[in-house]
Design a protein around this motif. Structure first.
Motif, short mmCIF file in Angstrom:
data_model
loop_
_atom_site.label_atom_id
_atom_site.label_comp_id
_atom_site.label_asym_id
_atom_site.label_seq_id
_atom_site.Cartn_x
_atom_site.Cartn_y
_atom_site.Cartn_z
N TYR A 156 -37.07 -92.15 16.84
CA TYR A 156 -36.67 -93.29 16.89
C TYR A 156 -35.87 -93.40 15.27
CZ TYR A 156 -38.81 -95.17 20.85
OH TYR A 156 -39.11 -95.55 22.24
N ARG A 157 -36.07 -92.62 14.54
CA ARG A 157 -35.30 -92.54 13.18
C ARG A 157 -33.80 -91.51 13.52
NH1 ARG A 157 -32.04 -91.50 10.13
NH2 ARG A 157 -32.06 -91.16 7.79
N PHE A 158 -34.09 -90.54 14.22
CA PHE A 158 -32.80 -89.71 14.31
C PHE A 158 -32.06 -89.57 15.66
CE2 PHE A 158 -35.48 -88.03 10.71
CZ PHE A 158 -34.51 -87.75 9.73
N VAL A 159 -33.09 -89.42 16.66
CA VAL A 159 -32.44 -89.24 18.10
C VAL A 159 -31.59 -90.77 18.62
CG1 VAL A 159 -32.87 -88.71 20.23
CG2 VAL A 159 -34.07 -87.38 18.62
N VAL A 160 -32.46 -91.68 18.47
CA VAL A 160 -31.86 -92.79 18.99
C VAL A 160 -30.42 -93.11 18.38
CG1 VAL A 160 -31.94 -95.28 19.24
CG2 VAL A 160 -34.18 -94.03 19.85
N PRO A 161 -30.17 -93.08 17.12
CA PRO A 161 -28.90 -93.32 16.55
C PRO A 161 -27.86 -92.35 17.19
CG PRO A 161 -30.41 -93.50 14.94
CD PRO A 161 -31.27 -93.04 15.92
#
Length: 316
Positions: A156-161
């Motif tokens: 949720y910190r790196f992949v979702v964006p």
């Protein structure tokens, strides 16, 4: 293979010692990175066995279309929850570093009253957990919310964006951006957590002057200034503490790091009350000669990354 139960079982992690055993030839800091990205989940760890290059594994396997690392988190959310987009917004906010109730509500676009319902569900699903400062009163107002495990925090910190670029085939650009921004994430979350695991392992091996009853972190606002202590182990009945700082930089730590830690610890009530306190510094990059001398004079512990790994391996 893609049912809800299977995805949840797949998210059960192995300890860090398993990562050391699986990647014995990799540099220690790269093992920490692999652990932080995968959370120790076996199916995700396997992706990093396909190549010796961290960024290549990230690009070609972790972020590729159909990767389990892309599909598992939304699979669980969308099959179990109504309004999954709201839950994903909360998870992304917490993973990005917003840990207090009001900040999470603001970043998620919710009012603070409504947020409670969603946080409760995420806690029940074990996606989110509430943490209190070590030795805080039960149900204090100092609690903060964190994504519970390393993989979900990474997702949720790196992949979702990066989901938009990934959908357009920009895996290489996404992997490069993630790698460039990964260091603070590893230091703040993954390395600190491993340092707290070291405390338990060292205590069980009889290498600390006491066996802690609780190990965690400490934070408070003191005279308008925030105070943060990365690693705090406490034995309240014996009035003993171990207070540590975790540094993930590449440079050797200097003497002022220990001096600053001792100074900041004075803002913790138990220290000013005279509890017996030992200090510890954990470092990826080692320690200067001046710091080693200061540590010897103050009875402080200096734990390198290799020593941390050895202790965790022996504890398994």
């Amino acid at each position: 293979l893609y049912g809800r139960a299977t995805a949840q079982i797949r998210l059960r992690p192995l300890p860090y010692a398993a990562v050391m055993a699986l990647f014995p030839e990799r540099p220690a800091d790269e093992r920490v990175a692999i652990y932080g990205v995968t959370g120790g989940v076996p199916a995700y760890l396997e992706l990093f066995t396909r190549t010796d290059s961290f960024v290549t594994a990230l690009r070609d396997h972790c972020l590729s279309p159909g990767s389990l690392m892309l599909s598992d988190p939304p699979l669980i959310l969308y099959e179990q929850l109504q309004e999954p987009q709201t839950y994903e917004s909360i998870l992304s906010s917490v993973a990005a570093g917003f840990h207090q109730w009001s900040d999470i509500a603001k970043m998620s676009g919710l009012n603070e009253t409504a947020l409670g319902h969603y946080l409760k569900i995420l806690q029940e699903l074990e996606f989110i957990e509430r943490r209190e400062p070590v030795l805080a009163r039960p149900q204090s107002k100092s609690g903060r919310y964190f994504v519970r495990d390393h993989f979900l925090r990474f997702h949720y910190r790196f992949v979702v964006p990066q989901l938009g670029p990934l959908a357009r085939g920009y895996q290489a650009a996404a992997a490069t951006k993630i790698q460039a921004e990964l260091r603070p994430f590893l230091g703040e979350h993954v390395f600190e957590a491993l340092c707290r695991e070291w405390v338990w392992a060292a205590a069980m091996a009889g290498q600390l002057p006491f066996v802690p009853e609780v190990v965690g972190s400490y934070w408070r606002t003191y005279r308008g200034q925030g105070v943060q202590l990365d690693v705090v182990a406490a034995a309240p009945r014996e009035k003993k503490l171990l207070i540590g700082e975790a540094k993930w930089g590449r440079d050797a730590l200097s003497r002022n790091i220990l001096t600053d830690l001792i100074k900041r610890s004075q803002r913790m009530a138990q220290v000013t009350e005279g509890w017996q306190t030992q200090y510890a510094l954990f470092a990826r990059g080692g320690f200067t000669a001046a710091l080693q001398q200061e540590a010897q004079e103050t009875g402080s512990r200096l734990i390198s990354l290799s020593e941390l790994e050895q202790q965790l391996a022996e504890a398994e």
